[in-house]
Design a protein around this motif. Sequence first.
Motif, PDB file in Angstrom:
ATOM      1  N   GLU A 262       0.843  -1.210   0.000  1.00 30.12           N
ATOM      2  CA  GLU A 262       0.000   0.000   0.000  1.00 30.12           C
ATOM      3  C   GLU A 262       0.872   1.252   0.000  1.00 30.12           C
ATOM      4  O   GLU A 262       0.581   2.224  -0.701  1.00 30.12           O
ATOM      5  CB  GLU A 262      -0.896  -0.002   1.249  1.00 30.12           C
ATOM      6  N   THR A 263       1.988   1.200   0.782  1.00 34.80           N
ATOM      7  CA  THR A 263       2.876   2.397   0.801  1.00 34.80           C
ATOM      8  C   THR A 263       3.356   2.678  -0.617  1.00 34.80           C
ATOM      9  O   THR A 263       3.289   3.796  -1.095  1.00 34.80           O
ATOM     10  CB  THR A 263       4.119   2.089   1.665  1.00 34.80           C
ATOM     11  N   MET A 264       3.797   1.594  -1.269  1.00 34.01           N
ATOM     12  CA  MET A 264       4.337   1.780  -2.632  1.00 34.01           C
ATOM     13  C   MET A 264       3.251   2.368  -3.529  1.00 34.01           C
ATOM     14  O   MET A 264       3.479   3.358  -4.245  1.00 34.01           O
ATOM     15  CB  MET A 264       4.786   0.415  -3.166  1.00 34.01           C
ATOM     16  N   SER A 265       2.029   1.815  -3.432  1.00 32.85           N
ATOM     17  CA  SER A 265       0.961   2.322  -4.312  1.00 32.85           C
ATOM     18  C   SER A 265       0.683   3.787  -3.987  1.00 32.85           C
ATOM     19  O   SER A 265       0.575   4.624  -4.884  1.00 32.85           O
ATOM     20  CB  SER A 265      -0.323   1.511  -4.105  1.00 32.85           C
ATOM     21  N   LEU A 266       0.614   4.102  -2.679  1.00 26.73           N
ATOM     22  CA  LEU A 266       0.256   5.485  -2.309  1.00 26.73           C
ATOM     23  C   LEU A 266       1.285   6.460  -2.870  1.00 26.73           C
ATOM     24  O   LEU A 266       0.943   7.440  -3.548  1.00 26.73           O
ATOM     25  CB  LEU A 266       0.196   5.605  -0.781  1.00 26.73           C
ATOM     26  N   PHE A 267       2.589   6.150  -2.638  1.00 27.62           N
ATOM     27  CA  PHE A 267       3.583   7.162  -3.041  1.00 27.62           C
ATOM     28  C   PHE A 267       3.767   7.171  -4.552  1.00 27.62           C
ATOM     29  O   PHE A 267       4.015   8.222  -5.155  1.00 27.62           O
ATOM     30  CB  PHE A 267       4.909   6.909  -2.307  1.00 27.62           C
ATOM     31  N   SER A 268       3.590   6.000  -5.217  1.00 30.24           N
ATOM     32  CA  SER A 268       3.691   6.108  -6.685  1.00 30.24           C
ATOM     33  C   SER A 268       2.471   6.865  -7.209  1.00 30.24           C
ATOM     34  O   SER A 268       2.564   7.590  -8.203  1.00 30.24           O
ATOM     35  CB  SER A 268       3.777   4.710  -7.311  1.00 30.24           C
ATOM     36  N   PHE A 269       1.331   6.765  -6.503  1.00 29.76           N
ATOM     37  CA  PHE A 269       0.163   7.588  -6.897  1.00 29.76           C
ATOM     38  C   PHE A 269       0.543   9.061  -6.803  1.00 29.76           C
ATOM     39  O   PHE A 269       0.311   9.847  -7.741  1.00 29.76           O
ATOM     40  CB  PHE A 269      -1.013   7.267  -5.990  1.00 29.76           C
ATOM     41  N   LEU A 270       1.210   9.424  -5.705  1.00 27.06           N
ATOM     42  CA  LEU A 270       1.575  10.842  -5.568  1.00 27.06           C
ATOM     43  C   LEU A 270       2.575  11.238  -6.654  1.00 27.06           C
ATOM     44  O   LEU A 270       2.520  12.351  -7.184  1.00 27.06           O
ATOM     45  CB  LEU A 270       2.168  11.086  -4.171  1.00 27.06           C
ATOM     46  N   MET A 271       3.463  10.278  -7.024  1.00 31.79           N
ATOM     47  CA  MET A 271       4.417  10.613  -8.100  1.00 31.79           C
ATOM     48  C   MET A 271       3.652  10.855  -9.407  1.00 31.79           C
ATOM     49  O   MET A 271       3.916  11.833 -10.118  1.00 31.79           O
ATOM     50  CB  MET A 271       5.390   9.434  -8.313  1.00 31.79           C
ATOM     51  N   VAL A 272       2.676   9.984  -9.687  1.00 38.65           N
ATOM     52  CA  VAL A 272       1.935  10.159 -10.956  1.00 38.65           C
ATOM     53  C   VAL A 272       1.135  11.452 -10.881  1.00 38.65           C
ATOM     54  O   VAL A 272       1.008  12.193 -11.859  1.00 38.65           O
ATOM     55  CB  VAL A 272       0.996   8.940 -11.197  1.00 38.65           C
ATOM     56  N   LEU A 273       0.663  11.765  -9.653  1.00 39.34           N
ATOM     57  CA  LEU A 273      -0.126  13.002  -9.500  1.00 39.34           C
ATOM     58  C   LEU A 273       0.713  14.202  -9.898  1.00 39.34           C
ATOM     59  O   LEU A 273       0.188  15.197 -10.399  1.00 39.34           O
ATOM     60  CB  LEU A 273      -0.552  13.123  -8.017  1.00 39.34           C
ATOM     61  N   LYS A 274       2.034  14.109  -9.711  1.00 39.27           N
ATOM     62  CA  LYS A 274       2.911  15.265 -10.050  1.00 39.27           C
ATOM     63  C   LYS A 274       3.214  15.244 -11.544  1.00 39.27           C
ATOM     64  O   LYS A 274       4.143  15.894 -11.998  1.00 39.27           O
ATOM     65  CB  LYS A 274       4.223  15.161  -9.260  1.00 39.27           C
ATOM     66  N   GLY A 275       2.444  14.472 -12.294  1.00 40.75           N
ATOM     67  CA  GLY A 275       2.696  14.333 -13.740  1.00 40.75           C
ATOM     68  C   GLY A 275       2.606  15.684 -14.445  1.00 40.75           C
ATOM     69  O   GLY A 275       2.289  16.702 -13.839  1.00 40.75           O
ATOM     70  N   LYS A 276       2.820  15.658 -15.740  1.00 40.53           N
ATOM     71  CA  LYS A 276       2.998  16.937 -16.459  1.00 40.53           C
ATOM     72  C   LYS A 276       1.693  17.439 -17.032  1.00 40.53           C
ATOM     73  O   LYS A 276       1.437  18.623 -17.049  1.00 40.53           O
ATOM     74  CB  LYS A 276       4.021  16.763 -17.583  1.00 40.53           C
ATOM     75  N   SER A 277       0.788  16.577 -17.453  1.00 47.29           N
ATOM     76  CA  SER A 277      -0.367  17.138 -18.184  1.00 47.29           C
ATOM     77  C   SER A 277      -1.554  17.239 -17.234  1.00 47.29           C
ATOM     78  O   SER A 277      -1.542  16.662 -16.151  1.00 47.29           O
ATOM     79  CB  SER A 277      -0.736  16.184 -19.315  1.00 47.29           C
ATOM     80  N   ASP A 278      -2.595  17.938 -17.694  1.00 49.49           N
ATOM     81  CA  ASP A 278      -3.733  18.127 -16.758  1.00 49.49           C
ATOM     82  C   ASP A 278      -4.543  16.846 -16.653  1.00 49.49           C
ATOM     83  O   ASP A 278      -5.321  16.662 -15.747  1.00 49.49           O
ATOM     84  CB  ASP A 278      -4.578  19.302 -17.243  1.00 49.49           C
ATOM     85  N   THR A 279      -4.393  15.918 -17.589  1.00 51.98           N
ATOM     86  CA  THR A 279      -5.166  14.670 -17.416  1.00 51.98           C
ATOM     87  C   THR A 279      -4.463  13.759 -16.398  1.00 51.98           C
ATOM     88  O   THR A 279      -4.964  12.711 -16.065  1.00 51.98           O
ATOM     89  CB  THR A 279      -5.224  13.917 -18.755  1.00 51.98           C
ATOM     90  N   SER A 280      -3.267  14.216 -15.917  1.00 53.18           N
ATOM     91  CA  SER A 280      -2.552  13.257 -15.040  1.00 53.18           C
ATOM     92  C   SER A 280      -3.326  13.058 -13.743  1.00 53.18           C
ATOM     93  O   SER A 280      -3.186  12.050 -13.080  1.00 53.18           O
ATOM     94  CB  SER A 280      -1.153  13.792 -14.735  1.00 53.18           C
ATOM     95  N   PHE A 281      -4.210  14.006 -13.393  1.00 53.85           N
ATOM     96  CA  PHE A 281      -4.992  13.805 -12.158  1.00 53.85           C
ATOM     97  C   PHE A 281      -5.932  12.616 -12.334  1.00 53.85           C
ATOM     98  O   PHE A 281      -5.964  11.692 -11.531  1.00 53.85           O
ATOM     99  CB  PHE A 281      -5.820  15.072 -11.865  1.00 53.85           C
ATOM    100  N   ARG A 282      -6.629  12.632 -13.449  1.00 58.69           N
ATOM    101  CA  ARG A 282      -7.616  11.562 -13.663  1.00 58.69           C
ATOM    102  C   ARG A 282      -6.901  10.205 -13.688  1.00 58.69           C
ATOM    103  O   ARG A 282      -7.306   9.267 -13.002  1.00 58.69           O
ATOM    104  CB  ARG A 282      -8.306  11.860 -15.020  1.00 58.69           C
TER     105      ARG A 282
END
Lengths: 601, 117, 295, 169, 486
Positions: free
Chosen positions: A124-144
Amino acid sequence: MAMFYLLLLLVLVGIVSFVLGPIKVLRNIIAFLGAVTAFFYFLTNIKPGLIYSLNIRVYNVHFEAGFSSMFFGVIITALFIIFLIASFHEENDGAYYLFAYLTLTGALAVLFAKDLISFFFFFETMSLFSFLMVLKGKSDTSFRSAFKYLVWSVFGGYAFLMGTFLKVYYTHSVMIGDISYLAGGVKLLILILLLAPFAVKAALMPFHLWAPDAYKDSKDTFTVFFSGGLSKIGVFGYFLVLFKVFTEIAVKYPYFLKAFAWLGAITAALSGIYAFMQDDAKKLLAYSSISQLGYVAVGFGIYTHFSVVAALFHALGHAVFESLLFLVVAGVYYRTKTTDLRKMGGLIKRMPLSFIGLLFGIIATSGIPPTIGFPSKWLLYEALILKGDLLLTSLVFFASITAFLYSYKLVHGIFLGKLHEEHKNVKEAPLGYAFGTVVLLVPLLVLGIIPGLVIKPIDYIVRFYLKPELGYNLANMNTPLGHVNFPVVGLVMGLTFALSLFIYLIAGKSYRAEQTDNYTATEAIDEDFELHYAGEFYGFMKKAFGRPLTWSFEKILNAFLKLFSFLGEVARGFYMGDARVYLFYVIAFFALLAYLMGGKL
Amino acid sequence: MNGGLLFYGSSVFLMVMGIFIAITGKHLIKILLGIDLFDVGLNLLIISFGYVNGGTAPIFSKYPHIFKNVVDPVPQALVLTAIVIGVAEMAMGLAIVMKIKEKFGTCNIAKLKELKW
Amino acid sequence: MSILYFFLYLLLVTIIGLLYMGAARKITAHIQNRYGPPVYQPILDVLKLFAKKDTASHGIMHSLGPVIAYTGIAATLLFLPLGNHTPLLHFNGDLFVVLYLLVVGPLGMALGAGESANSNATIGIARALSMMLGYEIIFFMATLPVFYHYGTASIYRVIQAQGAFPDWAAILFPISFIAGLFALQGLMGEKPFELVVAPHEIASGPMVEYGGKYLGLLQIWHAVGIIVETGLFVDIFFGPQSILWFFAGTFIVFFATVIVNAVMPRFRIEQAVRFYWGLPLLLSILGILQVYIWR
Amino acid sequence: MKLFKFAQSRSLWMMHFCTGCGAVELPPTMTSRFDMERFGIIPMATPRQSDLLLITGYLTVKTLKRVVRAYEQMPTPRYVIGFGSCTINGGMYWDSYNVIKKLELYIPVDLYINGCMPRPEAIIDAFLKLREMIDKGEANAWKKYIENYEWYKKNQAEVFDVEKWSLKK
Amino acid sequence: MVSPILVIALSLFFAFVIPLLGMVSKKLPRLVPPLAMLVNLWILITNIKFVSRGAMLVTTAGLKPPIAINLAIDRFSLLFVILIQLIGLLLSVYYLSQDNRDQRFYMLFLLNILGASGIVMTGDIFNSFVFLEILEISSFGLVASKKDRKALEGGFKYMVIGAIGSSLYLLGIIVLYLTTGSLNMAEIAKLMPHIPESIKLFAALLLLAGIGVEVELFPLNAWAPDAYHGAKDEISTQLSSIISKAGIYLAARIFFTIFNGFYALKIIFYLGVITFVIAELAALMQKNVKRMLAYSSIGQMGLLMLILSLVAKRGDVFVITTVILLALNHAFGKGLLFLSLGALSGGNGEYEIENLGGNGRANPLAGFLFTVGALSIVGMPFFFGFWSKISALISLMKTNVIYLIALVLVISLVEIYYYGNVIVNLFRGEGKKYGISIVPAAVMILFALFVIVFGIWPHPVFQIAQSAAVSLIERTTYISSIIGGM
């Protein structure tokens, strides 16, 4: 203890690089040094068989470094270093590195975890923090897409938790132990539940919906680690569940394995087809990554010594060439600020090193001999034929054909064709990317020519569970079916290349034709004449596939999710808003209860 | 416990009437009154539990040793506080109703439907 | 010594290949009842092309394209036993090495053509790669039962395993044989599936920007390709042959494809791919089932 | 090398620029009645691959631009055959304002076939004549184009915008 | 030894001193509540050592227990009182930063805290009814204190249901009194075996009505979404963190110590499951974040009651520890969520998801705190919620109710879906920036600190929860230490 120190080290480096956030240079140095020391610490101190348990009063966390965790750990940490070096070129804030380090900690801890609850905790830790990494993505669709990724990985995590509780309920032990002695269908249920999160992580077909968007929208350099490194946790999970948790699976549930192999093959084929339909480089690579992981699933599904060695080797290969491809695309994005194949083209003239990197990457992806992709594909086919299910072999072959299609589309879209006006003076990818490309090229070729180097450790892992049958030495591999001497194959290709180069050189000389000096039925063309045919590259294949192409698993899933929103509507309906109705609820409730309990009154 | 049918009957009747008014009432104050009726009925019920037919208050200073038909004092004490609490409730309720009239402009509970679902 | 032997071997096969192409043009000519060029015409063409003074090139990759193409096909040749005549290296690789080396040729040519930035070339390559989705699968599924039946993946051992005439793989597995023929037609790029080099539609496809010596290299590549592809087919289905009978076999198979090529019109690309997923796919699946039942 | 000379003469890949009325003569020469393929001459799709350029009729200003571009795209050694009188002196369009009177001025021509659209036999003769010229090494009109390149360019500049149309060598 | 009775006395005293101070100067009343809380906390902490074994008895008016009203405090109730006072202190500090309050609000706030701590400390049933009434009336007032249409409507609905609920609670007490003849909890608990089965059931049902309203069980919680939605953010925090905790304590005390957990708890079990499922599903469909948090809070309370009802089955310590953990996580996590929502929406009450978009990016601290709260409630690792959820599932497994684990996991997946939806929306695009002064920020950070610090190292909290659970389990020591005299 070594394992705990390693994880602690990683967390500390993460925090330090977060604190040093604004001072870019210092933070980068610290981050880089931290990763390198972690890598070497990992190599030197972590011996297989090391046991360590940490008691935090509530539960005690057990660590154990097995051979497979060593194997995957080295891959993931190495990829992390390459990702880190490349990420210094992007402007990231301190939090980015903190999350990166915590993801790595979670990943390594998952490899070491021995009991199921801590396994879930670190997963779960890995999923949570990789989620936060993806959240810092570059495009506006990266949130979805980040959100979709989180929900999917938590779904996997919870399935795992459910499996854990079932296991503990029946076997009264939290350790990752054997459950094949259990009676009845419950062990199949536990098996499926425990396998779910890894099917999500390694993007097996029905669970892959998050992967293309997440890989596309996360920061380019992170995708290198995300698709190359983190998907290996999925593969580790396959190995863990199919071998450690359920030892006699081949005896008890052969049909489950067959279904698993077919699922892997279907994943490989279908995502291959989707791959060559994409017009965006990163989405194409995302689907290609899913397709390659499909082969690994097939390898595990066959469950013979050959196929599992092939699967693990292919997982390593996937880590190498997939991250190479993502790294080159990241470099191209860094220079041209676009990943859309239609807008790029002709970059071979400006970025030759990246072209070579990508060229060898796609050669490896399609499994052509001198590279790392070929030995594992070869071994996989041998295993498939030895196992005897020829239809599955044909489906896997079909999937590997799609590899040619999408890899050519990638190389053509980016590097070949007409150089657009705005890319006239684009420089080569910066040092970080170039370094990573070169570093990844070495194993790609070396392991392609002498696969024995890596087969030895892999065989050592699998030997413990399956009777070793694969004859191999440094240079060649033989199975009852066939025999390949890889250096000879490489040598022959080199020799014939020299020969045809010689023929080419003795013939007349050639002059460098200018870009507009092109056969266009003798029409004069100027600069902005759209010569670059990259969009809808396999457009006609849409007609060839026809309607089935439009079916997608997403539609089925959304229909299922409608059920939840319907239930939500019903649940919401109770709260009418009128106080009197609420009052009526209270009284009706008591009347009902009184009636029910009437008998006992 | 032998207060007789009259007390129990009337208190239960009061409670049922209170609930009926509270549920079917249109006007806010009518609902409040319904609730108050329910409270009153309840208090009457409690009192009637402690009622001893023909019993007198257990004051020992004047009649030190009469022990027979003495009424149970505890429910009465409880009812006292219950009545005070009922008053406090009604005060707060009416304050709120006044404010609702001021803000909503009407006292019809059907209009109080802004918060739903 | 073996290096010289290797060059001689390659030269011989190239010349035979060119003669096959000359024969093909002769056959199609006679079908259209005209005389057609002399059989050695392709050799002249190649010599003329190599004699060209200067030819246009669009970059290193463009010029390396034909080189890689020829490398691929030459390497495949080495791994392919011609009849029971054992070439140098067939012991170091089996069917899958050959199949994957076969792909190196078209991929190299595709890379080169891609560099020429001509839309005709790119459309040609897109068609070539999509066609692979069609015929490559059928070819593999057609040959799979044979390998599975004889329990080996090495081509040489498959040849040895098949006895004299009556128990050739073609006879034992007729359905797969027919499917293999369909696949061979696509593999060779003959008329119904000649979408890659469709001169009328996309001005000879990928070769549009290749002139002079590049075209010469591509001609040799095509020539050797004929021998390799038909040779692979003959090895698998027609069992052990002496070197002469082997070339006779390849010519017969080549003759069959040329006849079909001379009379058939050309498919549209999606028709071609869909065709392959129709009857040939059914046949090859039947072939596989036959192996299961019969074995 | 004599062998190369022999090969060059025996295998001529032809690209016919079908302007004017000559184009219709070519199909009969290609097909079974006259079968020019027996001389090793086959039609090719792109100038890159062909060495023989047939100008089969009158050339206007508009088509000359394209002919010159096609000619320059062909690899050397390349040969040109002009069909009919229109390429020699403008033929029946001798007085029209936009027809090119002398093809010679713009691209070097090895061989002319006179006749207001020569019959296939004449075309086959021309091919055999060209084959002899190559054997004897006389058919090097393409060298003239390279030597006095500016002269040709000057002539062409009078007729069309050379800058846009010609290839930068 | 400072007698805990002072906690109630002092709060009353401060509550009624406020109007006087109000006359002196506008600023002073704001300082009173924090001062009161501090004094109370000090009193309570000094009393911890008296509660190490069994319950501590505090007599009023010098008479022995069965006669007079007395306070019975054991470790379990002391834990809850400290929790209530602590959150009360934090909230009162939060109010310091808002000066547009009239003094009556502070009085109501103090009364509310008084009511809550009274319930938790009292040993007498009727006394708990009185404190329950004080608690409910003051919370009607608090909810309606925003004086806008939504708040008034929420307050009115809460009042209607609350009044009826507490009256039924009173009836339940009377029934118990008639059968056992005494009002003291310990006394009743001792005489419980002699009560005939049906009477016991009837009394439990009635008591369940009163408590059900407080603890938001399914049919009785219809008021909760509207009250939470209508009230100001701090009041919703108070509702979710303090008032429902008092309800939990009361439920535990009555259904476990007095009724010794008999089959009536089966009803609570089913009610808990229904509440949990319906509330979370309803939350899924919400467009308004405030109302969504309300439903989520009800869902969490449903889960809590579900676990509490398992106590009757096995009665081992772990299940009660889980109840306490869940309560703590809910109090701090949910409180943090409501407060940060207030900061995010700038207090002007538009909580729709659309117009909250991007606010998380605009005011990063509030956004970060909201995410921390959400992740803790959802049970992500490195947050306290993880431990409470895991122990909840383990306790479910311990009382071998395996299928329920699947249901809880599916429902928490739904929970993650709608929380994630809000979080992601918060950080997308650019939103409106609202200033946030230091004091509220400090309060929120304290909330967040609890969740994070004990998330990483849950050991101390487990320690306290375990000892409190032990004291609840040892019913006989509770009774003997109260009835058996000092």
